[in-house]
Design a protein around this motif. Sequence first.
Motif, PDB file in Angstrom:
ATOM      1  N   VAL A   5       0.853  -1.347  -0.146  1.00  0.00           N
ATOM      2  CA  VAL A   5       0.030  -0.077   0.132  1.00  0.00           C
ATOM      3  C   VAL A   5       0.907   1.319   0.030  1.00  0.00           C
ATOM      4  N   GLU A   6       0.754   1.835  -0.949  1.00  0.00           N
ATOM      5  CA  GLU A   6       1.475   3.237  -1.202  1.00  0.00           C
ATOM      6  C   GLU A   6       0.968   4.433  -0.688  1.00  0.00           C
ATOM      7  N   SER A   7       1.554   5.400  -0.183  1.00  0.00           N
ATOM      8  CA  SER A   7       0.902   6.563   0.306  1.00  0.00           C
ATOM      9  C   SER A   7       1.888   7.908   0.548  1.00  0.00           C
ATOM     10  N   GLY A   8       1.648   9.019   0.669  1.00  0.00           N
ATOM     11  CA  GLY A   8       2.530   9.950   0.583  1.00  0.00           C
ATOM     12  C   GLY A   8       2.501  11.062  -0.863  1.00  0.00           C
ATOM     13  N   GLY A   9       1.708  10.378  -1.725  1.00  0.00           N
ATOM     14  CA  GLY A   9       1.802  11.256  -2.908  1.00  0.00           C
ATOM     15  C   GLY A   9       0.917  12.640  -2.559  1.00  0.00           C
ATOM     16  N   GLY A  10       1.003  13.431  -3.836  1.00  0.00           N
ATOM     17  CA  GLY A  10       0.287  14.997  -3.735  1.00  0.00           C
ATOM     18  C   GLY A  10       0.709  15.884  -4.526  1.00  0.00           C
ATOM     19  N   SER A  11       0.573  16.998  -4.494  1.00  0.00           N
ATOM     20  CA  SER A  11       0.692  17.947  -5.379  1.00  0.00           C
ATOM     21  C   SER A  11       1.839  18.693  -4.705  1.00  0.00           C
ATOM     22  N   VAL A  12       2.838  19.111  -5.668  1.00  0.00           N
ATOM     23  CA  VAL A  12       4.025  19.932  -4.931  1.00  0.00           C
ATOM     24  C   VAL A  12       4.557  20.848  -6.021  1.00  0.00           C
ATOM     25  N   PRO A 102      16.245 -11.135  -6.891  1.00  0.00           N
ATOM     26  CA  PRO A 102      16.790 -10.001  -6.914  1.00  0.00           C
ATOM     27  C   PRO A 102      16.728  -9.219  -8.341  1.00  0.00           C
ATOM     28  N   LEU A 103      15.541  -8.594  -8.690  1.00  0.00           N
ATOM     29  CA  LEU A 103      15.407  -8.012  -9.955  1.00  0.00           C
ATOM     30  C   LEU A 103      16.024  -6.711 -10.526  1.00  0.00           C
ATOM     31  N   GLY A 104      16.321  -5.886  -9.351  1.00  0.00           N
ATOM     32  CA  GLY A 104      17.009  -4.659  -9.456  1.00  0.00           C
ATOM     33  C   GLY A 104      15.936  -3.609 -10.307  1.00  0.00           C
ATOM     34  N   LEU A 105      16.489  -3.251 -11.465  1.00  0.00           N
ATOM     35  CA  LEU A 105      15.208  -2.250 -12.256  1.00  0.00           C
ATOM     36  C   LEU A 105      14.558  -2.813 -13.428  1.00  0.00           C
ATOM     37  N   ARG A 106      14.571  -4.147 -13.147  1.00  0.00           N
ATOM     38  CA  ARG A 106      13.637  -4.907 -14.401  1.00  0.00           C
ATOM     39  C   ARG A 106      12.153  -4.749 -13.880  1.00  0.00           C
ATOM     40  N   GLN A 107      11.270  -4.976 -14.872  1.00  0.00           N
ATOM     41  CA  GLN A 107       9.763  -4.717 -14.579  1.00  0.00           C
ATOM     42  C   GLN A 107       9.215  -5.690 -14.163  1.00  0.00           C
ATOM     43  N   THR A 108       9.774  -7.300 -14.128  1.00  0.00           N
ATOM     44  CA  THR A 108       8.999  -8.145 -13.689  1.00  0.00           C
ATOM     45  C   THR A 108       8.865  -8.641 -12.411  1.00  0.00           C
ATOM     46  N   TYR A 109       8.452  -7.715 -11.587  1.00  0.00           N
ATOM     47  CA  TYR A 109       8.278  -7.930 -10.121  1.00  0.00           C
ATOM     48  C   TYR A 109       6.857  -8.401  -9.985  1.00  0.00           C
ATOM     49  N   GLY A 110       6.813  -9.431  -8.912  1.00  0.00           N
ATOM     50  CA  GLY A 110       5.459 -10.228  -8.947  1.00  0.00           C
ATOM     51  C   GLY A 110       4.289  -9.624  -8.054  1.00  0.00           C
ATOM     52  N   TYR A 111       4.731  -8.742  -7.211  1.00  0.00           N
ATOM     53  CA  TYR A 111       3.990  -8.158  -6.199  1.00  0.00           C
ATOM     54  C   TYR A 111       3.784  -6.638  -6.471  1.00  0.00           C
ATOM     55  N   TRP A 112       2.576  -6.033  -6.573  1.00  0.00           N
ATOM     56  CA  TRP A 112       2.590  -4.660  -6.872  1.00  0.00           C
ATOM     57  C   TRP A 112       1.482  -4.019  -5.977  1.00  0.00           C
ATOM     58  N   GLY A 113       1.703  -2.613  -5.791  1.00  0.00           N
ATOM     59  CA  GLY A 113       0.758  -1.921  -5.205  1.00  0.00           C
ATOM     60  C   GLY A 113      -0.246  -1.105  -6.000  1.00  0.00           C
ATOM     61  N   LYS A 114      -1.026  -0.469  -5.586  1.00  0.00           N
ATOM     62  CA  LYS A 114      -2.207   0.332  -6.533  1.00  0.00           C
ATOM     63  C   LYS A 114      -1.549   1.472  -6.760  1.00  0.00           C
ATOM     64  N   GLY A 115      -0.656   2.264  -6.508  1.00  0.00           N
ATOM     65  CA  GLY A 115      -0.126   3.531  -6.822  1.00  0.00           C
ATOM     66  C   GLY A 115      -0.703   4.612  -5.952  1.00  0.00           C
ATOM     67  N   THR A 116       0.202   5.614  -6.041  1.00  0.00           N
ATOM     68  CA  THR A 116       0.018   6.851  -5.439  1.00  0.00           C
ATOM     69  C   THR A 116       0.458   8.000  -6.403  1.00  0.00           C
ATOM     70  N   GLN A 117      -0.584   9.209  -6.629  1.00  0.00           N
ATOM     71  CA  GLN A 117      -0.341  10.189  -7.531  1.00  0.00           C
ATOM     72  C   GLN A 117       0.695  11.298  -7.050  1.00  0.00           C
ATOM     73  N   VAL A 118       1.634  11.570  -7.689  1.00  0.00           N
ATOM     74  CA  VAL A 118       2.441  12.512  -7.329  1.00  0.00           C
ATOM     75  C   VAL A 118       2.185  13.533  -8.886  1.00  0.00           C
ATOM     76  N   THR A 119       1.931  14.793  -8.353  1.00  0.00           N
ATOM     77  CA  THR A 119       2.057  15.899  -9.304  1.00  0.00           C
ATOM     78  C   THR A 119       2.801  17.256  -9.332  1.00  0.00           C
ATOM     79  N   VAL A 120       3.762  17.370  -9.983  1.00  0.00           N
ATOM     80  CA  VAL A 120       4.613  18.551  -9.699  1.00  0.00           C
ATOM     81  C   VAL A 120       4.294  19.644 -10.740  1.00  0.00           C
ATOM     82  N   SER A 121       4.118  20.911 -10.027  1.00  0.00           N
ATOM     83  CA  SER A 121       3.658  21.894 -11.110  1.00  0.00           C
ATOM     84  C   SER A 121       4.717  23.075 -11.128  1.00  0.00           C
TER      85      SER A 121
END
Length: 121
Positions: A5-12, A102-121
Amino acid sequence: HVQLVESGGGSVQAGGSLKLTCAGSAYILEQCGMGWFRQAPGKEREAIAAIDKRNGPTFYAESVKGRFSIAKDNANHTLYLQMNSLKPEDTATYYCAADIRPLGLRQTYGYWGKGTQVTVS
């Protein structure tokens, strides 16, 4: 059931900072490598930071190197992404992911969160 579960996103404003948090289980934080990814509208998902299950080594995409920092707190079952010097191009939905491999920056991770939005203006 693995849950991230991700959190902490927002507008900045540009130049500002945000700290994202990904809450997981003890199993995830202790047994898995983890990563942060982001996806902007109309763009492919981008791997931006990763960390080995033992809290090192860490990996960063060139686009965030020197500005973002990934860290794990195994005791609190939490993954962090400290984001400094934010730019408008950092605007995206940010996801955390975990995998026993140990995948590093590869995209094939098996478990994912639903995401948190970050907006920079």
